[in-house]
Motif scaffolding. Structure first.
Motif: not given
Length: 218
Positions: A98-102, A125-129, A132-136, A150-154
């Motif tokens: 249940r990976l989520g935005p927190n 695919n893990a980074v894409k997911h 999608r769910v708003g996780a960092k 490309q997709a990461g925050d830091a």
């Protein structure tokens, strides 16, 4: 110059070329993660998988961050590889978690994953997911950083200083960078075992040790 000298020289060159700002950015993301009570999921393949298990120990024990790696349950991991396929193994594991935005992913990868070359698609695919769910997403990667960058925050991208040494230098310095991160005074909450022990010098003088935050242990 022998190979040992060459390898160590290239290691020094890598450190000299490494940008410090992304390291501090990863620390900031993890500080915020802990403040909001989020979880850290550490992922990699090959050497990165080994790093993940070790790093989970450090983030939990030294930084009081709830952290997990899928490789620590080999039965589930291999069942998912067998039944669902390697490319979706990690993303499906994250869905059950249940990976989520927190929450946050921490990626260890030499190339960061590539859709075009179809390399490390389990990480892609893990980074894409996660996005999608708003996780960092944070990470320590090599080459040009690939999809993780490309997709990461830091994301810390370790400079390429010699093309035929990319993998050993990247994987070696990934360990250095994560140990830097878990030792950072903004993150570390508990002293490591040896650092918490008072000791005597060769002359017999007692030397108290400082725990994180500058507290002297006597």
């Amino acid at each position: 110059m022998n190979f040992t000298s060459e390898f160590l020289q290239k290691s020094v060159e890598l450190i000299q070329k490494l940008s410090q700002e992304p390291v501090e950015a990863v620390v900031s993301v993890l500080v915020e993660l802990r403040l909001r009570g989020g979880r850290l999921f550490v992922l990699g393949s090959g050497g990165g998988a080994g790093h993940a298990s070790h790093a989970v120990c450090d983030f939990r024990k030294l930084c009081d961050i709830e952290a997990y790696a899928p490789y620590d349950n080999v039965s589930e991991l291999t069942a998912r590889v067998n039944d669902e396929g390697w490319d979706v193994t990690l993303s499906n594991w994250l869905k059950v978690s249940r990976l989520g935005p927190n929450d946050c992913l921490f990626i260890f990868s030499v190339g960061g994953g590539s859709e075009t070359a179809h390399i490390s698609m389990n990480l892609v695919n893990a980074v894409k997911h996660a996005k999608r769910v708003g996780a960092k997403v944070v990470g320590v990667v090599g080459r040009d950083g690939g999809y993780t960058k490309q997709a990461g925050d830091a994301v810390v991208v370790l400079p390429t200083v010699q093309a035929d040494l990319v993998t050993p230098l990247t994987e070696g310095f990934q360990a250095l960078i994560w140990h830097l991160i878990v030792s950072h005074p903004r993150l570390q909450q508990s002293a490591a075992k040896w650092e918490s022990q008072a000791h005597t010098t060769s002359e017999g003088a007692f030397v108290p040790q400082a725990a994180p935050g500058g507290v002297i242990i006597v």
